[in-house]
Write a protein that holds these residues in place. Structure first.
Motif, PDB file in Angstrom:
ATOM      1  N   THR A   1       0.825  -1.204   0.000  1.00 55.22           N
ATOM      2  CA  THR A   1       0.000   0.000   0.000  1.00 55.22           C
ATOM      3  C   THR A   1       0.860   1.255   0.000  1.00 55.22           C
ATOM      4  OG1 THR A   1      -1.789  -1.144   1.165  1.00 55.22           O
ATOM      5  CG2 THR A   1      -1.774   1.266   1.276  1.00 55.22           C
ATOM      6  N   GLN A   2       1.906   1.248   0.808  1.00 54.69           N
ATOM      7  CA  GLN A   2       2.822   2.397   0.849  1.00 54.69           C
ATOM      8  C   GLN A   2       3.494   2.612  -0.498  1.00 54.69           C
ATOM      9  OE1 GLN A   2       5.820   2.236   4.006  1.00 54.69           O
ATOM     10  NE2 GLN A   2       7.312   3.140   2.604  1.00 54.69           N
ATOM     11  N   LEU A   3       3.923   1.531  -1.136  1.00 54.51           N
ATOM     12  CA  LEU A   3       4.559   1.639  -2.451  1.00 54.51           C
ATOM     13  C   LEU A   3       3.579   2.208  -3.481  1.00 54.51           C
ATOM     14  CD1 LEU A   3       6.494  -1.761  -2.596  1.00 54.51           C
ATOM     15  CD2 LEU A   3       7.495   0.521  -2.275  1.00 54.51           C
ATOM     16  N   ALA A   4       2.324   1.756  -3.423  1.00 51.58           N
ATOM     17  CA  ALA A   4       1.319   2.251  -4.361  1.00 51.58           C
ATOM     18  C   ALA A   4       1.118   3.752  -4.205  1.00 51.58           C
ATOM     19  CB  ALA A   4       0.004   1.511  -4.158  1.00 51.58           C
ATOM     20  N   ALA A   5       0.974   4.211  -2.963  1.00 47.66           N
ATOM     21  CA  ALA A   5       0.744   5.636  -2.715  1.00 47.66           C
ATOM     22  C   ALA A   5       1.932   6.472  -3.182  1.00 47.66           C
ATOM     23  CB  ALA A   5       0.475   5.866  -1.232  1.00 47.66           C
ATOM     24  N   THR A   6       3.128   6.015  -2.880  1.00 45.48           N
ATOM     25  CA  THR A   6       4.320   6.768  -3.273  1.00 45.48           C
ATOM     26  C   THR A   6       4.492   6.778  -4.784  1.00 45.48           C
ATOM     27  OG1 THR A   6       5.418   6.215  -1.185  1.00 45.48           O
ATOM     28  CG2 THR A   6       6.830   6.915  -3.003  1.00 45.48           C
ATOM     29  N   GLU A   7       4.248   5.633  -5.417  1.00 44.93           N
ATOM     30  CA  GLU A   7       4.419   5.587  -6.878  1.00 44.93           C
ATOM     31  C   GLU A   7       3.423   6.498  -7.578  1.00 44.93           C
ATOM     32  OE1 GLU A   7       6.143   5.154 -10.304  1.00 44.93           O
ATOM     33  OE2 GLU A   7       6.953   4.337  -8.443  1.00 44.93           O
ATOM     34  N   TYR A   8       2.177   6.478  -7.158  1.00 43.66           N
ATOM     35  CA  TYR A   8       1.191   7.381  -7.748  1.00 43.66           C
ATOM     36  C   TYR A   8       1.611   8.843  -7.556  1.00 43.66           C
ATOM     37  CZ  TYR A   8      -2.333   3.634  -8.339  1.00 43.66           C
ATOM     38  OH  TYR A   8      -3.031   2.513  -8.727  1.00 43.66           O
TER      39      TYR A   8
ATOM     40  N   VAL B   1      -5.260  15.628 -17.657  1.00 45.40           N
ATOM     41  CA  VAL B   1      -4.774  14.279 -17.359  1.00 45.40           C
ATOM     42  C   VAL B   1      -3.995  14.286 -16.047  1.00 45.40           C
ATOM     43  CG1 VAL B   1      -3.184  12.452 -18.079  1.00 45.40           C
ATOM     44  CG2 VAL B   1      -4.725  13.494 -19.755  1.00 45.40           C
ATOM     45  N   ALA B   2      -3.065  15.230 -15.931  1.00 45.06           N
ATOM     46  CA  ALA B   2      -2.246  15.316 -14.714  1.00 45.06           C
ATOM     47  C   ALA B   2      -3.101  15.592 -13.488  1.00 45.06           C
ATOM     48  CB  ALA B   2      -1.181  16.401 -14.891  1.00 45.06           C
ATOM     49  N   ARG B   3      -4.081  16.488 -13.637  1.00 50.57           N
ATOM     50  CA  ARG B   3      -4.921  16.855 -12.499  1.00 50.57           C
ATOM     51  C   ARG B   3      -5.800  15.673 -12.064  1.00 50.57           C
ATOM     52  NH1 ARG B   3      -6.331  21.280 -14.397  1.00 50.57           N
ATOM     53  NH2 ARG B   3      -8.325  20.764 -15.359  1.00 50.57           N
ATOM     54  N   GLN B   4      -6.399  14.976 -13.025  1.00 48.64           N
ATOM     55  CA  GLN B   4      -7.239  13.833 -12.676  1.00 48.64           C
ATOM     56  C   GLN B   4      -6.411  12.701 -12.068  1.00 48.64           C
ATOM     57  OE1 GLN B   4     -10.337  12.244 -15.022  1.00 48.64           O
ATOM     58  NE2 GLN B   4     -10.847  14.181 -16.030  1.00 48.64           N
ATOM     59  N   TYR B   5      -5.199  12.508 -12.573  1.00 46.50           N
ATOM     60  CA  TYR B   5      -4.341  11.459 -12.025  1.00 46.50           C
ATOM     61  C   TYR B   5      -4.079  11.727 -10.542  1.00 46.50           C
ATOM     62  CZ  TYR B   5      -0.813   7.792 -11.985  1.00 46.50           C
ATOM     63  OH  TYR B   5      -0.120   6.637 -11.701  1.00 46.50           O
ATOM     64  N   ARG B   6      -3.724  12.951 -10.206  1.00 48.83           N
ATOM     65  CA  ARG B   6      -3.451  13.271  -8.802  1.00 48.83           C
ATOM     66  C   ARG B   6      -4.723  13.167  -7.955  1.00 48.83           C
ATOM     67  NH1 ARG B   6       0.794  15.551  -6.377  1.00 48.83           N
ATOM     68  NH2 ARG B   6       1.720  16.349  -8.311  1.00 48.83           N
ATOM     69  N   ARG B   7      -5.860  13.580  -8.492  1.00 53.44           N
ATOM     70  CA  ARG B   7      -7.103  13.571  -7.715  1.00 53.44           C
ATOM     71  C   ARG B   7      -7.595  12.158  -7.427  1.00 53.44           C
ATOM     72  NH1 ARG B   7     -12.428  13.192  -9.096  1.00 53.44           N
ATOM     73  NH2 ARG B   7     -11.963  13.303 -11.340  1.00 53.44           N
ATOM     74  N   LEU B   8      -7.479  11.265  -8.398  1.00 55.68           N
ATOM     75  CA  LEU B   8      -8.039   9.921  -8.246  1.00 55.68           C
ATOM     76  C   LEU B   8      -7.095   8.926  -7.581  1.00 55.68           C
ATOM     77  CD1 LEU B   8      -9.810   9.540 -11.711  1.00 55.68           C
ATOM     78  CD2 LEU B   8     -10.894   9.887  -9.485  1.00 55.68           C
ATOM     79  N   SER B   9      -5.808   9.237  -7.538  1.00 58.94           N
ATOM     80  CA  SER B   9      -4.832   8.285  -7.004  1.00 58.94           C
ATOM     81  C   SER B   9      -5.121   7.855  -5.562  1.00 58.94           C
ATOM     82  CB  SER B   9      -3.423   8.871  -7.102  1.00 58.94           C
ATOM     83  OG  SER B   9      -3.022   9.002  -8.446  1.00 58.94           O
ATOM     84  N   PRO B  10      -5.452   8.773  -4.648  1.00 56.48           N
ATOM     85  CA  PRO B  10      -5.728   8.322  -3.267  1.00 56.48           C
ATOM     86  C   PRO B  10      -6.876   7.320  -3.190  1.00 56.48           C
ATOM     87  CG  PRO B  10      -5.343  10.689  -3.313  1.00 56.48           C
ATOM     88  CD  PRO B  10      -5.450  10.251  -4.741  1.00 56.48           C
ATOM     89  N   GLN B  11      -7.928   7.504  -4.001  1.00 54.40           N
ATOM     90  CA  GLN B  11      -9.038   6.546  -3.986  1.00 54.40           C
ATOM     91  C   GLN B  11      -8.597   5.201  -4.551  1.00 54.40           C
ATOM     92  OE1 GLN B  11     -12.125   6.920  -2.598  1.00 54.40           O
ATOM     93  NE2 GLN B  11     -12.292   4.729  -2.996  1.00 54.40           N
ATOM     94  N   ALA B  12      -7.722   5.225  -5.564  1.00 58.07           N
ATOM     95  CA  ALA B  12      -7.201   3.972  -6.119  1.00 58.07           C
ATOM     96  C   ALA B  12      -6.415   3.208  -5.058  1.00 58.07           C
ATOM     97  CB  ALA B  12      -6.329   4.263  -7.335  1.00 58.07           C
ATOM     98  N   VAL B  13      -5.613   3.931  -4.280  1.00 57.62           N
ATOM     99  CA  VAL B  13      -4.855   3.284  -3.201  1.00 57.62           C
ATOM    100  C   VAL B  13      -5.810   2.687  -2.169  1.00 57.62           C
ATOM    101  CG1 VAL B  13      -3.234   3.653  -1.307  1.00 57.62           C
ATOM    102  CG2 VAL B  13      -2.830   4.762  -3.510  1.00 57.62           C
ATOM    103  N   ARG B  14      -6.835   3.442  -1.776  1.00 55.91           N
ATOM    104  CA  ARG B  14      -7.788   2.953  -0.768  1.00 55.91           C
ATOM    105  C   ARG B  14      -8.502   1.693  -1.254  1.00 55.91           C
ATOM    106  NH1 ARG B  14      -8.507   8.559   0.179  1.00 55.91           N
ATOM    107  NH2 ARG B  14     -10.203   8.674  -1.330  1.00 55.91           N
ATOM    108  N   ASN B  15      -8.954   1.703  -2.502  1.00 55.22           N
ATOM    109  CA  ASN B  15      -9.670   0.540  -3.022  1.00 55.22           C
ATOM    110  C   ASN B  15      -8.770  -0.687  -3.085  1.00 55.22           C
ATOM    111  OD1 ASN B  15     -11.977   2.032  -3.264  1.00 55.22           O
ATOM    112  ND2 ASN B  15     -12.063   1.994  -5.499  1.00 55.22           N
ATOM    113  N   ARG B  16      -7.523  -0.487  -3.476  1.00 57.39           N
ATOM    114  CA  ARG B  16      -6.599  -1.611  -3.517  1.00 57.39           C
ATOM    115  C   ARG B  16      -6.333  -2.154  -2.112  1.00 57.39           C
ATOM    116  NH1 ARG B  16      -1.715   0.546  -7.172  1.00 57.39           N
ATOM    117  NH2 ARG B  16      -0.741  -1.329  -6.279  1.00 57.39           N
ATOM    118  N   ARG B  17      -6.186  -1.252  -1.147  1.00 55.66           N
ATOM    119  CA  ARG B  17      -5.920  -1.680   0.223  1.00 55.66           C
ATOM    120  C   ARG B  17      -7.122  -2.415   0.816  1.00 55.66           C
ATOM    121  NH1 ARG B  17      -5.712   3.033   2.637  1.00 55.66           N
ATOM    122  NH2 ARG B  17      -7.718   2.838   3.676  1.00 55.66           N
TER     123      ARG B  17
END
Length: 258
Positions: free
Chosen positions: A23-30, A114-130
């Motif tokens: 989970t930590q790796l996912a958050a940092t990579e995003y 693209v850049a803005r949506q990537y940053r906005r959605l990344s935390p939710q992607a991490v949460r769903n994966r976790r």
């Protein structure tokens, strides 16, 4: 192929990373990807990548599509169903249909969007994966070119390796710096190295340079007369080679999914 290797091929692949670390790796990579996209100039967005059909802008569209999929279960279902239908109708691999769909889906966005949506959605992607439930993580899937995976392997490993590998692609294409730290890039590389060694099952000594690298000895490769290969290279080049992006020979021809 040894009996052990045949058994490993039949078994569904499991993540070897601790779930909290994954989970930590996912958050940092995003976050690293979001920071990189924010820095790109118009010329860099148009640069050609190692993926022949994609410039940086198209690659980022695919990467955003993966985050959109991980951030929303309905979106995941839509993307997977559409890609499966396209693959059946047009032929080819479903993964290729999926990535093409993601590029198409985000083609109308500006680079800044693209850049803005990537940053906005990344935390939710991490949460769903976790939060992926154990019953789902233990389910298996048939990967078209690599045998059977568990969904846990997909969530914890592949969905982080994919943007990591594309960050290598983008920095190579644009001349931007590829960050190299022991506690992030080094951990991802180490996990890939151990999977590579497990896949080929042969004695080898591997030396990868810099903060993201390290020194590994597998089997009796480090012993005099052991017969194992001794390999030394850049850690990100190791990832490029074992992902199939660069020519390979010997044990380096054993590929690892990224």
């Amino acid at each position: 192929m040894s009996t052990k290797q045949q058994e490993l091929t039949r078994e569904a692949r499991l993540p070897q990373l601790d779930r909290a670390l994954a989970t930590q790796l996912a958050a940092t990579e995003y976050a690293r990807i979001a920071d990189l996209l924010d820095q790109l100039t118009p010329e860099q967005w148009a640069a050609q990548t190692d993926c022949p059909e994609w410039d940086v802008r198209a690659m980022a569209g695919h990467m955003l599509g993966m985050v959109q999929m991980a951030a929303s279960v309905p979106e995941m279902i839509r993307q997977q169903a559409t890609a499966a239908l396209r693959a059946r109708r047009r032929g080819g691999l479903q993964i290729d249909a999926l990535t093409a769909l993601q590029v198409e889906k985000n083609a109308a966005l500006t680079a800044e969007e693209v850049a803005r949506q990537y940053r906005r959605l990344s935390p939710q992607a991490v949460r769903n994966r976790r939060r992926s439930p154990t019953f789902l993580r233990n389910q298996t899937m048939e990967e078209e070119t690599d045998g059977r995976w568990t969904f846990g392997y997909l969530f914890d490993v592949i969905l982080t390796r994919d943007p990591f590998m594309h960050r290598i692609d983008i920095t190579r294409a644009t001349g931007m710096e590829m960050l190299a730290t022991a506690d992030h890039e080094g951990v991802i590389v180490d996990d890939a190295v151990h999977e590579w060694a497990l896949r080929h099952g042969r004695p080898v000594v591997l030396e990868l340079s810099g903060p993201a690298g390290g020194h590994w000895t597998f089997g009796d490769g480090g012993n005099a007369g052991g017969g194992g290969e001794h390999l030394a290279m850049d850690p990100f080049e190791f990832c490029r080679v074992t992902s199939g992006r660069a020519p390979a020979a010997g044990l380096l021809a054993t590929q690892v999914p990224f």
